[in-house]
Design an enzyme around this catalytic site. Structure first.
Site, short mmCIF file in Angstrom:
data_model
loop_
_atom_site.label_atom_id
_atom_site.label_comp_id
_atom_site.label_asym_id
_atom_site.label_seq_id
_atom_site.Cartn_x
_atom_site.Cartn_y
_atom_site.Cartn_z
N LYS A 90 0.83 -1.21 0.00
CA LYS A 90 0.00 0.00 0.00
C LYS A 90 0.86 1.26 0.00
O LYS A 90 0.51 2.26 -0.62
CB LYS A 90 -0.95 0.00 1.19
CG LYS A 90 -2.00 -1.08 1.05
CD LYS A 90 -3.30 -0.72 1.70
CE LYS A 90 -4.36 -1.70 1.22
NZ LYS A 90 -5.68 -1.43 1.70
N LYS A 119 -5.37 -9.83 -5.61
CA LYS A 119 -6.67 -10.01 -4.95
C LYS A 119 -7.60 -8.85 -5.31
O LYS A 119 -7.15 -7.72 -5.51
CB LYS A 119 -6.52 -10.14 -3.44
CG LYS A 119 -6.24 -8.86 -2.71
CD LYS A 119 -6.81 -8.88 -1.28
CE LYS A 119 -6.81 -7.44 -0.75
NZ LYS A 119 -7.73 -7.17 0.30
N LYS A 167 -10.96 -2.96 -2.98
CA LYS A 167 -11.79 -1.77 -3.15
C LYS A 167 -11.01 -0.61 -3.73
O LYS A 167 -11.52 0.21 -4.44
CB LYS A 167 -12.32 -1.30 -1.79
CG LYS A 167 -13.33 -2.16 -1.15
CD LYS A 167 -13.89 -1.41 0.07
CE LYS A 167 -13.94 -2.31 1.27
NZ LYS A 167 -12.74 -2.23 2.10
N1 AQP Z 1 -10.39 -10.36 -2.64
C1 AQP Z 1 -10.85 -10.79 -1.49
N2 AQP Z 1 -11.27 -12.08 -1.36
C2 AQP Z 1 -11.75 -12.54 -0.19
N3 AQP Z 1 -11.87 -11.77 0.92
C3 AQP Z 1 -11.49 -10.47 0.84
N4 AQP Z 1 -11.48 -9.45 1.72
C4 AQP Z 1 -10.99 -8.34 1.13
N5 AQP Z 1 -10.67 -8.60 -0.14
C5 AQP Z 1 -10.96 -9.93 -0.36
C6 AQP Z 1 -11.94 -9.56 3.10
O1 AQP Z 1 -12.91 -8.53 3.30
C7 AQP Z 1 -12.80 -8.05 4.64
C8 AQP Z 1 -12.75 -6.54 4.64
O2 AQP Z 1 -11.53 -6.03 4.30
P1 AQP Z 1 -11.19 -4.49 4.56
O3 AQP Z 1 -12.30 -3.61 4.21
O4 AQP Z 1 -10.63 -4.31 5.91
O5 AQP Z 1 -10.05 -4.17 3.60
P2 AQP Z 1 -9.15 -5.04 2.76
O6 AQP Z 1 -8.91 -6.39 3.26
O7 AQP Z 1 -7.92 -4.25 2.55
O8 AQP Z 1 -10.11 -5.12 1.51
P3 AQP Z 1 -10.02 -4.34 0.21
O9 AQP Z 1 -11.29 -4.60 -0.50
O10 AQP Z 1 -8.78 -4.67 -0.48
O11 AQP Z 1 -10.04 -2.82 0.67
P4 AQP Z 1 -8.98 -1.69 0.47
O12 AQP Z 1 -8.74 -1.65 -1.00
O13 AQP Z 1 -9.70 -0.49 0.99
O14 AQP Z 1 -7.78 -2.04 1.26
C9 AQP Z 1 -11.59 -8.74 5.26
O15 AQP Z 1 -12.06 -9.82 6.06
C10 AQP Z 1 -10.83 -9.27 4.09
O16 AQP Z 1 -10.10 -10.43 4.39
#
Ligand code: AQP
Length: 339
Positions: free
Chosen positions: A119, A204, A207
């Site tokens: 990040k 992966k 968002k």
């Molecule tokens: N690609 C994925 N497949 C399965 N599970 C996923 N999670 C995130 N991406 C995947 C799970 O969703 C939960 C919420 O995660 P978060 O909002 O804390 O942020 P993150 O893990 O960093 O998810 P993003 O979507 O990638 O958000 P950004 O881009 O904002 O950092 C967690 O339980 C995660 O495991």
């Protein structure tokens, strides 16, 4: 002792960042699992806005996003009578405990976190505009979980390293100051623990990725789902090679299986040898069929903000005493003053 609650179900805690519309990875990796297991536990689900501000946010959009995520939690099946659903910054104990942990966690532990590296690299290669909060993010995450003495944490596979750190922080604190925290387990779903990007199945689904063809939001209408799945990366083969599917095709099959709950053998007999065009239309139809009731309920919930805000307020009031008790004990153990 507060930790021993013999007649009660084990507590679980998890959360998501209000950093934009949740995608099907968030749903299949975490949210759906939360809704399925909520009655077997004492569940606490949070919208982690303090994590969101580790990268710049528009204040108005962030506040709105907290309520959107709350509505999506409920629309996806969280029952507010059973599950506490609140926003992290409603309970100041999260940051209070995070500071205590910051002072006990070695720098090297955080320096090894791969998500920070990825990040920080995305944010700015020079690192001058990378907030310290991004580096300390896993400490706040540990505080979120340990604050509620959670026994298990249902998350997607990408959080495994942060969960290991959380366990290490609990063990280190317990060793330094005496047993204070439950060391929590990680609870992964059997299918869908890591949904990959549609445009790049080696990364992966996330968002915060800018690419327009990367992810499917839980709020995407059927036409958009069809378009995105239609553009999803596959490979040069014409049809599903069941024994050795390419990464993009494997991802589409995982998405279908996670939404449909089909067994491996049902999947194989239906999809082996299917041409990619037919595979894609089955996958997009399955996704839209499963998202439709969530979207309907989401719209109803967003139209009744009074109810939504009451759920957040009541939940915060319900769990605040658990958090306060943990902070009280952590302060007592570390010698922090309270009159
Ligand atoms: N690609 C994925 N497949 C399965 N599970 C996923 N999670 C995130 N991406 C995947 C799970 O969703 C939960 C919420 O995660 P978060 O909002 O804390 O942020 P993150 O893990 O960093 O998810 P993003 O979507 O990638 O958000 P950004 O881009 O904002 O950092 C967690 O339980 C995660 O495991």
């Amino acid at each position: 002792m507060e930790n021993r609650r013999p007649h009660m179900k084990p507590r679980i805690f998890s959360g998501m960042q209000p950093t934009g519309a949740l995608h099907i990875g968030n749903y299949l990796g975490a949210l759906r699992n939360w809704a399925e297991i909520q009655y077997d536990y004492e569940p606490i689900f949070c919208i982690v806005d303090q994590h969101a501000i580790t990268v710049p946010q528009d204040p108005k959009a962030l506040r709105e996003s907290c309520e959107q995520v709350a509505a999506l939690y409920l629309a996806a099946g969280l029952d507010p009578k059973q599950s506490a659903v609140f926003v992290q910054s409603q309970i100041p104990a999260h940051v209070e405990l995070a500071w205590i942990f910051t002072c006990t966690v070695p720098f090297g532990w955080l320096n090894r976190m791969t998500q920070f590296k990825a990040k920080a690299l995305e944010a700015d290669a020079s690192q001058d505009s990378v907030g310290t909060g991004l580096f300390l993010y896993p400490v706040l995450m540990a505080a979120d979980i340990l604050l509620y003495q959670a026994k298990a944490v249902p998350v997607g596979d990408d959080q495994s390293q942060h969960m290991e750190l959380t366990r290490n922080i609990a063990q280190r604190f317990n060793k330094l100051y005496g047993k204070t925290f439950i060391v929590p387990e990680t609870k992964l779903p059997t299918v869908g623990a890591r949904i990959m990007g549609l445009d790049d199945p080696t990364k992966k689904m996330s968002k915060s990725t800018d690419s327009p063809n990367h992810s499917i939001s839980l709020l995407d209408p059927p036409g958009r789902v069809k378009k995105l799945i239609g553009r999803a990366v596959t490979d040069s083969q014409p049809a599903v090679n069941w024994a050795e599917p390419g990464a993009g095709v494997a991802n589409l099959l995982t998405i279908f299986q996670a939404f449909s709950d089909w067994t491996d053998s049902q999947m194989q007999s239906h999809f082996a040898g299917m041409r990619y065009g037919a595979l894609k239309s089955e996958v997009s139809e399955m996704i839209s069929a499963k998202l439709e009731p969530i979207q309907r309920r989401y719209n109803e919930l967003m139209d009744d903000r009074t109810h939504l805000r009451a759920v957040l307020r009541d939940s915060a009031e319900r769990v605040a005493p658990i958090a306060a008790e943990t902070v009280r004990r952590a302060k007592e153990r570390t010698g922090l003053y309270s009159a």
